[in-house]
Motif scaffolding. Structure first.
Motif, short mmCIF file in Angstrom:
data_model
loop_
_atom_site.label_atom_id
_atom_site.label_comp_id
_atom_site.label_asym_id
_atom_site.label_seq_id
_atom_site.Cartn_x
_atom_site.Cartn_y
_atom_site.Cartn_z
N UNK A 1 0.79 -1.23 0.00
CA UNK A 1 0.00 0.00 0.00
C UNK A 1 0.81 1.27 0.00
N UNK A 2 2.14 1.18 -0.21
CA UNK A 2 2.99 2.37 -0.24
C UNK A 2 3.13 2.80 -1.70
N UNK A 3 2.11 3.49 -2.22
CA UNK A 3 2.03 3.77 -3.65
C UNK A 3 3.06 4.79 -4.12
N UNK A 4 3.37 5.78 -3.30
CA UNK A 4 4.38 6.77 -3.69
C UNK A 4 5.74 6.10 -3.89
N UNK A 5 6.11 5.26 -2.93
CA UNK A 5 7.40 4.56 -3.05
C UNK A 5 7.38 3.59 -4.24
N UNK A 6 6.22 2.96 -4.47
CA UNK A 6 6.09 2.02 -5.60
C UNK A 6 6.27 2.76 -6.92
N UNK A 7 5.70 3.97 -7.03
CA UNK A 7 5.83 4.78 -8.25
C UNK A 7 7.30 5.12 -8.49
N UNK A 8 8.01 5.46 -7.43
CA UNK A 8 9.44 5.78 -7.54
C UNK A 8 10.24 4.60 -8.09
N UNK A 9 9.97 3.40 -7.58
CA UNK A 9 10.69 2.20 -8.04
C UNK A 9 10.31 1.83 -9.47
N UNK A 10 9.02 2.00 -9.81
CA UNK A 10 8.57 1.69 -11.16
C UNK A 10 9.23 2.61 -12.18
N UNK A 11 9.33 3.89 -11.84
CA UNK A 11 10.00 4.85 -12.73
C UNK A 11 11.49 4.53 -12.87
N UNK A 12 12.10 4.12 -11.75
CA UNK A 12 13.51 3.75 -11.79
C UNK A 12 13.71 2.53 -12.69
N UNK A 13 12.81 1.55 -12.58
CA UNK A 13 12.88 0.36 -13.41
C UNK A 13 12.69 0.71 -14.88
N UNK A 14 11.69 1.54 -15.18
CA UNK A 14 11.40 1.92 -16.56
C UNK A 14 12.60 2.64 -17.18
N UNK A 15 13.21 3.52 -16.42
CA UNK A 15 14.38 4.25 -16.92
C UNK A 15 15.52 3.28 -17.23
N UNK A 16 15.71 2.29 -16.37
CA UNK A 16 16.76 1.30 -16.59
C UNK A 16 16.47 0.46 -17.83
N UNK A 17 15.23 0.05 -18.01
CA UNK A 17 14.87 -0.71 -19.20
C UNK A 17 15.10 0.11 -20.47
N UNK A 18 14.77 1.39 -20.42
CA UNK A 18 14.95 2.26 -21.59
C UNK A 18 16.43 2.38 -21.94
N UNK A 19 17.26 2.52 -20.93
CA UNK A 19 18.70 2.71 -21.15
C UNK A 19 19.40 1.43 -21.59
N UNK A 20 18.84 0.27 -21.21
CA UNK A 20 19.56 -0.99 -21.43
C UNK A 20 18.75 -1.99 -22.26
N UNK A 21 17.95 -1.47 -23.19
CA UNK A 21 17.25 -2.30 -24.17
C UNK A 21 16.38 -3.38 -23.54
N UNK A 22 15.61 -2.99 -22.55
CA UNK A 22 14.64 -3.93 -21.99
C UNK A 22 13.58 -4.27 -23.02
N UNK A 23 12.90 -5.39 -22.84
CA UNK A 23 11.88 -5.79 -23.80
C UNK A 23 10.64 -4.90 -23.65
#
Length: 794
Positions: A708-730
């Motif tokens: 239920x910690x949605x703010x922290x979850x959003x932060x991690x999701x954005x971090x993950x998305x940025x990493x996928x973008x930089x490193x050719x994630x599927x």
């Protein structure tokens, strides 16, 4: 090298930079053109500017500006072939170039000469395609005797094809050389145009660069008019290069336009000429290349020197023992050791080759030391085993690095170490066999590996009609849909690829573990273990199971060697990859009962067993096994990087198990730990480490969402998305991040933002899922439902 200063016109440079800035607005995020019409106009203007600036330049930089102008004007014409203004500009440029060069024939038609050469190239390519069609693919299930016959046929056919291409390629370059000599008038001295690289090795392709030097007769440097002699051949080379550029197969980045790099900010993709079909051209002018006769013209901060490859024989020979000022990303001494005559005076070429042999013999100890140093570097940079392992996470593979150089570099090294100067890899192998350095079986296997590597490269280039080394897909929907292995197999078949990598891995392994190669005897055989290992690395799981079913019937189970135990591990792994987790677990448990002495195998078995237990929802048992793996791994002699990789993997699996047990905070802690370990791993050991870290961030976000910690979850999701973008994630990885972001905003009642994320996810999924499957695709149904919920709440 005379005349290397540059008259700087700041307004001219500003105009070029302004045009490069304008071009950026016509490129996508990968640096590729979105509007050919708009980019063609930019290239045309830049080409005219370079031609105009050349009038202000001094000797050498004048020639560089003209070469860049030729490339840019041709780029404009190819993008808008119907534009009469562009065509006239190119025609005028060619005419003006002849006047500037002081040519004897001022009305020579450089475009017509290029067209004639182009027709020769097309005939060469047609002949090559027809010849390639005659090479049979070796079926996977042939008998050993049938396989040997088919392998011998492949070797013979490949030799013939490569010899044909080499002869045709030389004839093309002889034709252009002869035309250049006519245009420039009688040469001031005797000379030889000498080929290097794949042309000298008889491994040239119909889309390869022309790497060459111009040798002048010895004594030319003593003439009073030596500067005029050099100028004749420099302009000869510029006209030659312009004719080759007029083939319209030279990509713009190869002429190294400074403005494109100047306007690129850190992290941005530079302009990439994806339009031009890369084919026959000169070696590039980039700092790591520069092997045309004009050599390295521009200095850089890190490499503040110039070179020129138009020299009398003895001056050219001095490059053989130079080092510090010639490391452009290659060593000139290396490429000069293997050459071939293309055009001109044969005697001058023979004097040069004799000089090379004498220089190597007189410098044998240091020459051997340099060769060993280069060999060790190549064994690190072109490690077949690590390269194959990397393909598990890559969406594309470079066949030149993976298939061609993993064999040819090391055959060449063996030749040089044994003072064999025959050009082709096949000739080197033949001589090594004659000298009893390798036996008949090894000679056959190595020749077969070279045949496969040449065939792969030829087939990929011919299919793409370009010197494009990549097979695979730029963007995958799902990491589990990785097509790179399948595409690789399609080039020559599964059997040839498996055997190729088994051969080169054994070759590299022997070279890596041999301290003294001065009295070296190399013998290679392929064992069942070698082939199973390559099937495992190439992810040919069906073949592993099929081969295992026949192989296991012949092997006693009471006395098993270490290799036999490894084979069973590969079988267990194949079952796991095929989602037959119970079958995998049975094989792993059978292995556990054996007395495994190899600590690496013992840890691998236990590690895989933990993963199987997790996949079978036996989370608590899996966690117990992870503890055992940690304990056993202490017995392994691992590098720091490998230790971090193993600990990161164990933490990652632990996190997933804790999630299965609904221990969300523990799952978060383990994911954080996994990410920290992978951050410390060497990229060369685990090429996909950043994608794994992106997975960790995503899973941390999921667990925070569950808590239920949605703010922290959003932060991690954005971090993950940025990493996928930089490193050719599927695409699927990115979609999962958008889904998590949408759900977090939905829970926070931010319906507008939630809709944006869900819609982005939906649009991406619809691009990659076939239309007939979209209505039944579970993930598409879910995201459509979530969008509907958001609209209802609004």
């Amino acid at each position: 090298m005379a005349g290397s200063s540059h008259v700087v016109d700041s307004s001219w440079e500003q105009q070029l930079n302004k045009m490069a800035e304008q071009l950026k607005t016509f490129l996508d995020k990968n640096g590729k053109e979105k509007s050919l019409k708009k980019s063609a106009s930019i290239f045309h203007q830049m080409g005219l500017l370079y031609e105009e600036q050349s009038k202000q330049d001094e000797s050498i930089t004048k020639k560089l500006s003209l070469i860049r102008s030729a490339a840019l004007l041709n780029a404009a014409v190819t993008r808008q072939p119907g534009n009469e203004q562009f065509k006239q500009s190119l025609k005028d440029f060619c005419s003006d170039l002849l006047k500037t060069a002081g040519a004897k024939i001022l009305d020579a038609d450089l475009l017509k000469i290029a067209q004639e050469d182009k027709e020769m190239a097309e005939n060469m390519r047609k002949e090559t395609n027809e010849s390639l069609q005659q090479i049979k693919t070796i079926p996977y299930d042939v008998t050993i005797d049938e396989q040997k016959v088919l392998e011998a046929e492949k070797i013979a056919n490949t030799k013939t094809i490569q010899a044909q291409i080499t002869e045709n390629y030389k004839n093309m370059m002889k034709f252009v050389s002869n035309e250049c000599e006519k245009i420039m008038g009688n040469p001031p001295c005797k000379y030889s145009i000498t080929g290097m690289g794949s042309l000298a090795r008889y491994e040239i392709t119909p889309y390869s660069d022309f790497e060459h030097i111009i040798l002048l007769e010895e004594g030319a440097q003593e003439k009073d008019n030596y500067l005029q002699v050099l100028e004749y051949f420099r302009w000869f080379s510029v006209i030659f290069q312009t004719i080759i550029i007029n083939l319209q197969e030279t990509i713009i980045p190869s002429v190294a336009i400074p403005s494109f790099k100047h306007v690129t900010k850190p992290g941005e993709k530079e302009f990439f000429d994806a339009f031009t079909k890369r084919g026959i051209s000169f070696d590039g002018l980039m700092p790591h290349a520069c092997k045309p006769p004009l050599g390295r013209i521009e200095k850089t901060k890190k490499k503040p020197w110039t070179t020129e490859l138009i020299k009398p024989v003895n001056e050219m020979l001095t490059y053989l023992d130079k080092d510090e000022d010639l490391k452009n990303g290659y060593r000139i001494s290396d490429v000069l050791m293997n050459t071939c005559q293309v055009y001109g005076d044969e005697q001058i070429y023979q004097q040069f080759t004799e000089g090379v042999r004498n220089a190597l013999q007189s410098d044998q100890p240091s020459h051997h030391e340099r060769l060993m140093q280069q060999l060790n570097e190549d064994l690190t940079n072109f490690d077949a085993f690590k390269s194959l392992s990397a393909l598990n996470v890559d969406s594309k593979c470079n066949i030149k690095r993976l298939v061609y150089r993993t064999s040819t570099l090391f055959i060449s090294a063996l030749g040089r170490l044994n003072s064999i100067h025959d050009g082709s890899s096949f000739a080197i192998i033949h001589q090594l066999n004659n000298n009893n350095i390798i036996d008949d079986e090894t000679a056959h296997l190595l020749s077969y590996a070279i045949a496969v590597s040449c065939q792969v490269r030829l087939k990929v280039y011919m299919e793409k009609e370009s010197q494009d080394d990549y097979v695979g897909e730029e963007q995958l929907y799902d990491v589990f849909d990785n097509k790179v292995f399948a595409n690789l197999m399609d080039t020559v078949g599964e059997r040839s690829m498996v055997d190729y990598f088994a051969i080169v891995h054994n070759l590299q392994d022997v070279l890596r573990n041999e301290d003294d190669l001065s009295n070296f005897r190399l013998n290679i055989t392929l064992t069942p273990f070698d082939k199973f290992r390559m099937l495992y690395l190439l992810q040919l799981n069906v073949c592993i199971i099929s081969d295992w079913e026949s192989y296991s019937q012949e092997q006693p189970t009471n006395t098993l060697s270490e290799d036999e135990l490894w084979i069973r591990y590969y079988v267990a792994n194949a079952y796991y990859r095929m989602h037959k987790h119970k079958d995998s677990l049975l094989m792993l448990e059978w292995l556990e009962e054996r007395d495994i002495e190899d600590p690496e195998l013992k840890v691998a078995v236990m590690n895989n067993k933990a993963s199987c237990l997790y996949m079978l929802d036996r989370f608590q048992e899996a966690l117990q096994f992870i503890g055992r793996v940690k304990s056993e791994s202490l017995n392994l002699n691992l590098s720091d990087s490998d230790k971090y990789s193993l600990r990161g993997e164990l933490a990652y699996v632990s996190a997933v198990c804790q999630y299965g047990l609904k221990e969300y905070q523990l799952a978060i802690d383990q994911s954080v730990e996994a990410s920290k370990y992978y951050a410390r791993v060497d990229q060369r050991d685990v090429p996909g480490k950043e994608k794994i870290r992106a997975n960790c961030f995503y899973h941390i976000g999921l667990r925070l969402y569950d808590l239920g910690d949605y703010d922290a979850a959003i932060n991690e999701a954005n971090k993950s998305l940025q990493h996928y973008e930089q490193h050719n994630g599927s695409v699927n990885d990115k979609c999962n991040c958008y889904s998590l972001l949408g759900r977090c905003h939905l829970e926070r009642d931010d319906y507008d933002e939630a809709i944006q994320y869900f819609q982005t996810e939906l649009d991406l999924r619809l691009q990659f899922v076939p239309s007939e499957k979209q209505d039944s695709d579970e993930k598409i149904q879910v995201v459509r439902s979530e969008i509907q919920i958001c609209h209802e709440n609004l």
